[in-house]
Scaffold this active site. Structure first.
Site, short mmCIF file in Angstrom:
data_model
loop_
_atom_site.label_atom_id
_atom_site.label_comp_id
_atom_site.label_asym_id
_atom_site.label_seq_id
_atom_site.Cartn_x
_atom_site.Cartn_y
_atom_site.Cartn_z
N ARG A 210 0.84 -1.21 0.00
CA ARG A 210 0.00 0.00 0.00
C ARG A 210 0.88 1.26 0.00
NH1 ARG A 210 -0.93 4.71 3.51
NH2 ARG A 210 -3.08 5.32 3.25
N VAL A 211 0.52 2.21 -0.85
CA VAL A 211 1.17 3.52 -0.87
C VAL A 211 0.10 4.56 -0.60
CG1 VAL A 211 2.34 5.21 -2.36
CG2 VAL A 211 3.01 2.79 -2.44
N GLY A 212 0.40 5.51 0.26
CA GLY A 212 -0.58 6.54 0.59
C GLY A 212 -0.37 7.82 -0.20
N ASP A 213 -0.93 8.89 0.31
CA ASP A 213 -0.85 10.19 -0.36
C ASP A 213 0.50 10.87 -0.17
OD1 ASP A 213 -1.75 10.33 2.46
OD2 ASP A 213 -1.48 12.49 2.13
N THR A 233 -2.35 15.39 5.86
CA THR A 233 -2.23 14.22 6.73
C THR A 233 -3.61 13.60 6.87
OG1 THR A 233 -1.48 13.44 8.89
CG2 THR A 233 -2.51 15.60 8.83
N GLY A 234 -3.64 12.35 7.28
CA GLY A 234 -4.93 11.68 7.46
C GLY A 234 -5.08 10.51 6.51
N GLY A 236 -5.00 8.60 3.61
CA GLY A 236 -4.40 8.87 2.31
C GLY A 236 -5.30 8.53 1.13
C1 SD4 Z 1 -1.15 7.91 4.73
N1 SD4 Z 1 -1.58 10.25 5.05
O1 SD4 Z 1 -0.26 7.09 4.53
C2 SD4 Z 1 -0.82 9.13 5.56
C3 SD4 Z 1 -1.11 8.81 7.00
C4 SD4 Z 1 -1.03 9.93 7.95
O2 SD4 Z 1 -0.66 10.55 10.11
O3 SD4 Z 1 -1.14 11.08 7.63
N2 SD4 Z 1 -0.84 9.60 9.21
O4 SD4 Z 1 -2.31 7.76 4.35
#
Ligand code: SD4
Length: 319
Positions: A210-213, A233-234, A236
């Site tokens: 998995r890759v996030g934002d 943040t949050g 993704g």
């Molecule tokens: C993600 N946006 O990998 C990141 C996670 C994050 O504090 O912000 N955590 O989705």
């Protein structure tokens, strides 16, 4: 209760903070002395490190950001970034990071393993490769070639948390409870140039691969030196589907204040997705040195520093 944010909002003159009106007629806050450094969550130490670097050498914008972000990557107590970051559902820690400069150059790594300073590898991708993103084993191979050392990123705390989670093994991102402290840092130096970076271990117990934002330009971070910069943040997945930080910068280009641009980008997410169980926090600065942030849920904070002070601001939220 009159917290710092409300105090800033209602008594800006007392703080020597000018009240500015943008085209959206929303009061917004402007830094009084530059450099201006803002980071997601209460990353005050990272801000101070960047601030001290910039006060010594205003043109070393990327060095300041990199060193600030490195301090969070190296902190074992931050369980969302670098060393001590929470693993995926197979027990492995994988990192995402990116960096973007005032000239629109960018570098990024995704699914990087066993290297603490992911943002520094991202910077090498930007500076020393013809590419923008390197991923997985290719990113690790490149990092080794660039002289980075590999090390186990699990700590006793993250290993124990994983063993405990594995007993039930239910994946469910939690709002502001899982230590959501991915660092996104955006900076305007005294000369008026903008740059930023973002680094994370992603959502805890995610599916391997998995890759996030956070490493994706326009989602976790975007910088346009003519207009402004934003970072996220949050969760993704919704940030990725909404290109949120690109949108924030484009909204600022149209005249929105940083606060208003972040709010509008979150309202776009709200239009399409059920946001009751998820958190996204956005922060932004513009070319005039105005800054702001907004979140979906209450509980998001961000750290703001200028040449003299550092404070943590309670973000406004749309819910
Ligand atoms: C993600 N946006 O990998 C990141 C996670 C994050 O504090 O912000 N955590 O989705």
């Amino acid at each position: 209760m009159l917290n710092r944010r409300k105090f800033n909002k209602y008594f800006p003159a007392l703080l020597g903070t000018p009240l500015l009106l943008s085209c959206d007629d929303k009061p917004t806050v402007q830094s009084t002395s530059e450099p201006l450094i803002i980071s997601t969550w209460a990353n005050t130490n990272a801000n101070t490190i960047a601030q001290q670097h910039l006060l010594k050498n205003d043109s070393a914008l990327l060095d300041a950001i990199e060193k600030g972000v490195n301090s969070v990557e190296e902190d074992p107590n931050d369980t969302s970034v670098g060393y001590g970051g929470m693993p995926d559902n197979s027990g492995e820690v994988t990192l995402d990071a990116c960096i973007m400069d005032k000239n629109g150059n960018a570098g990024s790594v995704t699914y990087l393993k066993n290297i603490i300073n992911a943002v520094s590898v991202a910077r090498k991708v930007m500076d020393n490769s013809p590419h923008v993103i390197l991923s997985g084993e290719g990113a690790n191979r490149f990092a080794r070639e660039q002289g980075f050392e590999e090390t186990d990123l699990l700590t006793d705390v993250s290993r124990t948390a994983y063993e405990k989670w594995k007993k039930k093994a239910i994946y469910k991102p939690e709002i502001n409870i899982e230590r959501h402290d991915t660092i996104g840092m955006i900076v305007k130096n005294k000369s008026g140039d903008l740059s930023g970076a973002c680094s994370t271990s992603g959502l805890q117990f995610k599916t391997p691969g998995r890759v996030g934002d956070s490493p994706i330009i326009g989602s976790g971070l975007y910088v346009d030196n003519e207009v402004g910069a934003a970072t996220a943040t949050g969760l993704g997945e919704v940030i990725l589907k909404s290109c949120s930080t690109f949108l924030v910068v484009e909204l600022m280009r149209q005249g929105h204040s940083p606060d208003s641009a972040c709010k509008e980008a979150l309202l776009r997410i709200k239009k399409k997705y059920d946001i009751n169980d998820l958190q996204v926090g956005l922060i932004a600065i513009n070319k005039n040195g105005e800054y702001g942030g907004y979140a979906i849920q209450p509980g998001f904070v961000y750290a703001v520093s200028d040449a003299e002070t550092t404070q943590v601001i309670d973000s406004k939220s749309i819910l």
